[in-house]
Design a protein around this motif. Structure first.
Motif, PDB file in Angstrom:
ATOM      1  N   ARG A 175      41.203-151.906  68.811  1.00  0.00           N
ATOM      2  CA  ARG A 175      41.419-150.454  68.780  1.00  0.00           C
ATOM      3  C   ARG A 175      42.479-150.071  69.813  1.00  0.00           C
ATOM      4  O   ARG A 175      42.408-150.502  70.964  1.00  0.00           O
ATOM      5  CB  ARG A 175      40.135-149.694  69.098  1.00  0.00           C
ATOM      6  N   VAL A 176      43.434-149.261  69.415  1.00  0.00           N
ATOM      7  CA  VAL A 176      44.471-148.809  70.348  1.00  0.00           C
ATOM      8  C   VAL A 176      44.768-147.342  70.090  1.00  0.00           C
ATOM      9  O   VAL A 176      44.559-146.832  68.987  1.00  0.00           O
ATOM     10  CB  VAL A 176      45.772-149.633  70.227  1.00  0.00           C
ATOM     11  N   LYS A 177      45.278-146.681  71.105  1.00  0.00           N
ATOM     12  CA  LYS A 177      45.713-145.303  70.968  1.00  0.00           C
ATOM     13  C   LYS A 177      47.111-145.270  70.350  1.00  0.00           C
ATOM     14  O   LYS A 177      47.937-146.153  70.603  1.00  0.00           O
ATOM     15  CB  LYS A 177      45.762-144.616  72.336  1.00  0.00           C
ATOM     16  N   VAL A 178      47.358-144.250  69.541  1.00  0.00           N
ATOM     17  CA  VAL A 178      48.706-144.060  69.009  1.00  0.00           C
ATOM     18  C   VAL A 178      49.659-143.872  70.186  1.00  0.00           C
ATOM     19  O   VAL A 178      49.402-143.085  71.089  1.00  0.00           O
ATOM     20  CB  VAL A 178      48.760-142.835  68.069  1.00  0.00           C
ATOM     21  N   GLY A 179      50.761-144.627  70.188  1.00  0.00           N
ATOM     22  CA  GLY A 179      51.722-144.568  71.287  1.00  0.00           C
ATOM     23  C   GLY A 179      51.503-145.626  72.340  1.00  0.00           C
ATOM     24  O   GLY A 179      52.332-145.792  73.234  1.00  0.00           O
ATOM     25  N   THR A 180      50.389-146.371  72.246  1.00  0.00           N
ATOM     26  CA  THR A 180      50.070-147.402  73.231  1.00  0.00           C
ATOM     27  C   THR A 180      50.341-148.780  72.650  1.00  0.00           C
ATOM     28  O   THR A 180      49.949-149.084  71.513  1.00  0.00           O
ATOM     29  CB  THR A 180      48.591-147.306  73.642  1.00  0.00           C
ATOM     30  N   GLY A 181      50.997-149.660  73.459  1.00  0.00           N
ATOM     31  CA  GLY A 181      51.296-151.008  72.996  1.00  0.00           C
ATOM     32  C   GLY A 181      52.345-150.990  71.885  1.00  0.00           C
ATOM     33  O   GLY A 181      52.806-149.946  71.429  1.00  0.00           O
ATOM     34  N   ILE A 182      52.701-152.160  71.410  1.00  0.00           N
ATOM     35  CA  ILE A 182      53.728-152.260  70.385  1.00  0.00           C
ATOM     36  C   ILE A 182      53.243-151.669  69.055  1.00  0.00           C
ATOM     37  O   ILE A 182      54.002-151.026  68.324  1.00  0.00           O
ATOM     38  CB  ILE A 182      54.193-153.732  70.199  1.00  0.00           C
ATOM     39  N   THR A 183      51.950-151.853  68.753  1.00  0.00           N
ATOM     40  CA  THR A 183      51.418-151.284  67.506  1.00  0.00           C
ATOM     41  C   THR A 183      51.467-149.762  67.553  1.00  0.00           C
ATOM     42  O   THR A 183      51.891-149.098  66.590  1.00  0.00           O
ATOM     43  CB  THR A 183      49.975-151.759  67.269  1.00  0.00           C
ATOM     44  N   GLY A 184      51.056-149.185  68.670  1.00  0.00           N
ATOM     45  CA  GLY A 184      51.111-147.731  68.821  1.00  0.00           C
ATOM     46  C   GLY A 184      52.541-147.216  68.833  1.00  0.00           C
ATOM     47  O   GLY A 184      52.824-146.113  68.346  1.00  0.00           O
ATOM     48  N   TRP A 185      53.465-148.026  69.386  1.00  0.00           N
ATOM     49  CA  TRP A 185      54.887-147.637  69.408  1.00  0.00           C
ATOM     50  C   TRP A 185      55.440-147.563  67.985  1.00  0.00           C
ATOM     51  O   TRP A 185      56.152-146.624  67.626  1.00  0.00           O
ATOM     52  CB  TRP A 185      55.682-148.658  70.242  1.00  0.00           C
ATOM     53  N   VAL A 186      55.126-148.557  67.165  1.00  0.00           N
ATOM     54  CA  VAL A 186      55.597-148.576  65.774  1.00  0.00           C
ATOM     55  C   VAL A 186      55.036-147.377  65.011  1.00  0.00           C
ATOM     56  O   VAL A 186      55.736-146.734  64.225  1.00  0.00           O
ATOM     57  CB  VAL A 186      55.194-149.903  65.090  1.00  0.00           C
ATOM     58  N   ALA A 187      53.757-147.050  65.256  1.00  0.00           N
ATOM     59  CA  ALA A 187      53.150-145.905  64.575  1.00  0.00           C
ATOM     60  C   ALA A 187      53.827-144.609  64.983  1.00  0.00           C
ATOM     61  O   ALA A 187      54.033-143.712  64.154  1.00  0.00           O
ATOM     62  CB  ALA A 187      51.657-145.844  64.887  1.00  0.00           C
ATOM     63  N   THR A 188      54.181-144.488  66.248  1.00  0.00           N
ATOM     64  CA  THR A 188      54.805-143.259  66.744  1.00  0.00           C
ATOM     65  C   THR A 188      56.239-143.119  66.270  1.00  0.00           C
ATOM     66  O   THR A 188      56.678-142.043  65.853  1.00  0.00           O
ATOM     67  CB  THR A 188      54.755-143.227  68.282  1.00  0.00           C
ATOM     68  N   HIS A 189      57.027-144.223  66.321  1.00  0.00           N
ATOM     69  CA  HIS A 189      58.465-144.150  66.022  1.00  0.00           C
ATOM     70  C   HIS A 189      58.790-144.462  64.567  1.00  0.00           C
ATOM     71  O   HIS A 189      59.949-144.326  64.155  1.00  0.00           O
ATOM     72  CB  HIS A 189      59.229-145.108  66.945  1.00  0.00           C
ATOM     73  N   ARG A 190      57.806-144.926  63.800  1.00  0.00           N
ATOM     74  CA  ARG A 190      57.990-145.200  62.370  1.00  0.00           C
ATOM     75  C   ARG A 190      59.093-146.236  62.135  1.00  0.00           C
ATOM     76  O   ARG A 190      59.840-146.161  61.166  1.00  0.00           O
ATOM     77  CB  ARG A 190      58.344-143.911  61.606  1.00  0.00           C
ATOM     78  N   VAL A 191      59.195-147.193  63.032  1.00  0.00           N
ATOM     79  CA  VAL A 191      60.243-148.217  62.956  1.00  0.00           C
ATOM     80  C   VAL A 191      59.590-149.585  62.896  1.00  0.00           C
ATOM     81  O   VAL A 191      58.731-149.914  63.725  1.00  0.00           O
ATOM     82  CB  VAL A 191      61.183-148.148  64.176  1.00  0.00           C
ATOM     83  N   ALA A 192      59.999-150.411  61.909  1.00  0.00           N
ATOM     84  CA  ALA A 192      59.494-151.779  61.814  1.00  0.00           C
ATOM     85  C   ALA A 192      60.117-152.631  62.907  1.00  0.00           C
ATOM     86  O   ALA A 192      61.268-152.416  63.302  1.00  0.00           O
ATOM     87  CB  ALA A 192      59.807-152.364  60.450  1.00  0.00           C
ATOM     88  N   GLU A 193      59.380-153.624  63.404  1.00  0.00           N
ATOM     89  CA  GLU A 193      59.855-154.454  64.508  1.00  0.00           C
ATOM     90  C   GLU A 193      59.538-155.930  64.254  1.00  0.00           C
ATOM     91  O   GLU A 193      58.469-156.273  63.726  1.00  0.00           O
ATOM     92  CB  GLU A 193      59.187-154.027  65.817  1.00  0.00           C
TER      93      GLU A 193
END
Length: 567
Positions: free
Chosen positions: A118-136
């Protein structure tokens, strides 16, 4: 960009002419085009095959209507496109990314749990991808500053990662994450495939969300119909409000539900029912001049939907200060205006309600409004039917019902029967209008002397009865005497009848349940006998049931008398 070389040899010495070199140059160009075309064709064929596979996988996903089932299918089938050791499927709920499926293929990943991931949106790389809508693509995940180590796992693992957001209708629904042990284990083509697949997965997730919303709406409508049948089948306001609070709490889910109704007398809001963690506080009466979201809803006769009540100036601030949480307040409407407010609350930052839940609460409020109006109309008719037109006290029929209820309840109570002495002289001297006014005064005196829990009735003619709940034989005497003495303001020397020399008094008999009887008729008979005994001996006092026992063999229960002609 050079893709190779064209080599031409002679087996003996040869001087190349310019036209030969030009021909070779043109030949190499044509060969380069052919090779590039072949490679492009092969790449396109590969991409077409991959796209077809993605479409087939997407079609299978779209046949599923459950988020968990879609997540499990993704985790199982994505391997047909990309080789990986671990897959995680995340969905966004509020401000959190929650894993709905995961599958580990090797030891380092097999022991991961949902709670760990479980992670917060914006936290870690998974949260970063969710926030910025960019594949990595992370060839070395540990080296990326955005990556966080999963709690309980090693932070020195060589790992490659692919991450792609699931975007549908310009909204990020979640993130797909692939991991593989080792560095540089994926390619840009793998990332491209994951991005395409993520779009199909997003479509399937959106379809599942829509299906589940529809199912909830249909279920809500079914539940609403059931509640409607229940609340419209009862004319008891308290039962209606209890049923609504329970059912709405089950359907919507909340920390608090409370209902306030307008007081018919003062026009102010009165808390009627509250359920939840703050139920006791929400049942406190409004302070003089107190305002809040409920009074705003009443004044504007429109619902209020507060995703977070913290910053809304309309909300009343209690001793603990402002609080976070979603709040819905909906008016209960009648044809003439609002008659109350239905409120439902979730406590905590980020805990709001959906538009669907807001709509459902409004539907419930509409049904509650109808039920409350029906209940009040029935209550008004019932009160009218059970009220004595002259004195305003409850009538004989109402008395018999309340007496039966008191006996059925089983707790001790007492019954006081009062019969006026020489009341006929009032009618004969002053006329029937004066006699009616006299009876009204007697009724008012009884009410003034009675306690809040006592119930007074006009039994008939010049006879009155008072039910004294939770009053046993040891305590009934003073209460009965106080009620009888209260007549002095109406019948005393300074009253109109007293000034004319007409002495009107009252005979009274008292009986106690279960000492003097175990049925309604037995209690009534015991009090009536005692009252008759007093009247027979000159009136003007209170007698207990045992004094009337001397008449047990000759006295039977009497019907209410019109106007007594005796003492």
């Amino acid at each position: 960009e050079a893709i190779g070389s064209l080599n031409v040899y002679h087996d003996r010495r040869h001087v190349w002419e310019a036209d030969e070199l030009e021909a070779l140059t043109q030949l190499s160009i044509q060969a380069s085009v052919a090779i590039r075309s072949a490679r492009t064709y092969a790449q396109l064929a590969t991409w077409a095959a991959q796209l077809q596979s993605i479409q087939q996988l997407g079609a299978r996903l779209n046949r599923l209507s459950d988020v968990a089932a879609i997540g499990a299918a993704i985790a199982k089938e994505l391997r047909e496109l990309i080789d990986y050791h671990n897959v995680r499927v995340y969905r966004i709920y509020g401000d959190e990314l929650l894993p709905v499926a995961l599958l580990g293929q090797v030891g380092e990943y097999e022991d991961e749990t949902m709670d760990q991931l479980r992670v917060k949106v914006g936290t870690g790389i998974t949260g970063w991808v969710a926030t910025h809508r960019v594949a990595e693509y992370l060839p070395d995940a540990a080296a990326d500053p955005r990556a966080d180590t999963i709690p309980g796992t090693s932070d020195d693992i060589d790992e490659s990662m692919l991450l792609a957001p699931m975007v549908f209708d310009d909204a990020v629904l979640g993130v797909l994450v692939l991991s593989k042990l080792g560095l540089n284990q994926f390619s840009e083509d793998d990332l491209r495939l994951l991005v395409i697949y993520a779009s199909f997965a997003a479509q399937a997730m959106a379809h599942a969300d829509a299906t589940q919303r529809l199912e909830r709406q249909l279920q809500s409508r079914r539940d609403l119909l059931e509640v409607t049948e229940t609340i419209l089948s009862t004319l008891d306001t308290s039962a209606v409000l209890e049923s609504v609070a329970d059912r709405l709490g089950e359907l919507v889910g909340s920390d608090n539900i409370w209902i306030e109704l307008v007081d018919d007398d003062g026009g102010s809001l009165v808390p009627m029912i509250a359920k939840g963690v703050n139920a006791e506080e929400y049942l406190d009466p409004f302070l003089p001049g107190e305002t809040g979201i409920a009074t705003w809803v009443m004044d504007h006769n429109e619902p209020a939907f507060l995703p977070d009540q913290f910053d809304d100036e309309r909300v009343f601030v209690g001793p603990s200060g402002r609080i976070h949480g979603g709040l819905i307040c909906v008016p209960l409407r009648s044809r003439t205006g609002p008659i109350g407010v239905l409120s439902i609350e979730r406590l905590g930052e980020g805990r709001s309600f959906s538009e669907e839940e807001f709509e459902l609460v409004q539907l419930f409020a509409g049904q509650v409004s109808i039920a409350v109006q029906n209940s009040r109309a029935h209550g008004a008719i019932t009160r009218q039917a059970e009220t004595d037109d002259l004195t305003g006290l409850r009538n004989h029929r109402s008395f018999r019902r309340e007496l039966a209820k008191a006996v059925a309840h089983g707790e001790p109570f007492s019954l006081l029967m009062v019969d006026l002495d020489r009341f006929k002289l009032v009618n004969d001297t002053f006329g029937h209008e004066a006699g009616n006014a006299f009876l009204e005064g007697i009724a008012a005196a009884i009410l003034t002397a009675s306690r809040d829990t006592d119930m007074a009735f006009r039994y008939g003619g010049d006879e009155f009865v008072v039910l004294l709940p939770r009053t046993d034989a040891d305590h009934v005497g003073p209460v009965a005497d106080r009620i009888r003495r209260a007549f002095s303001s109406v019948v005393g020397p300074t009253s109109e009848t007293g000034s004319e020399g007409i002495h009107v008094d009252a005979s009274a008999g008292v009986a106690t349940y279960p000492t003097d009887g175990t049925t309604a008729d037995e209690i009534l008979l015991a009090a009536d006998r005692a009252c008759f005994m007093v009247k027979r001996n000159g009136g003007g006092r209170v007698a207990r049931a045992e004094e009337g026992l001397a008449l047990a063999d000759v006295f039977t229960l009497q019907v209410p008398t019109p106007i007594d002609t005796g003492p």
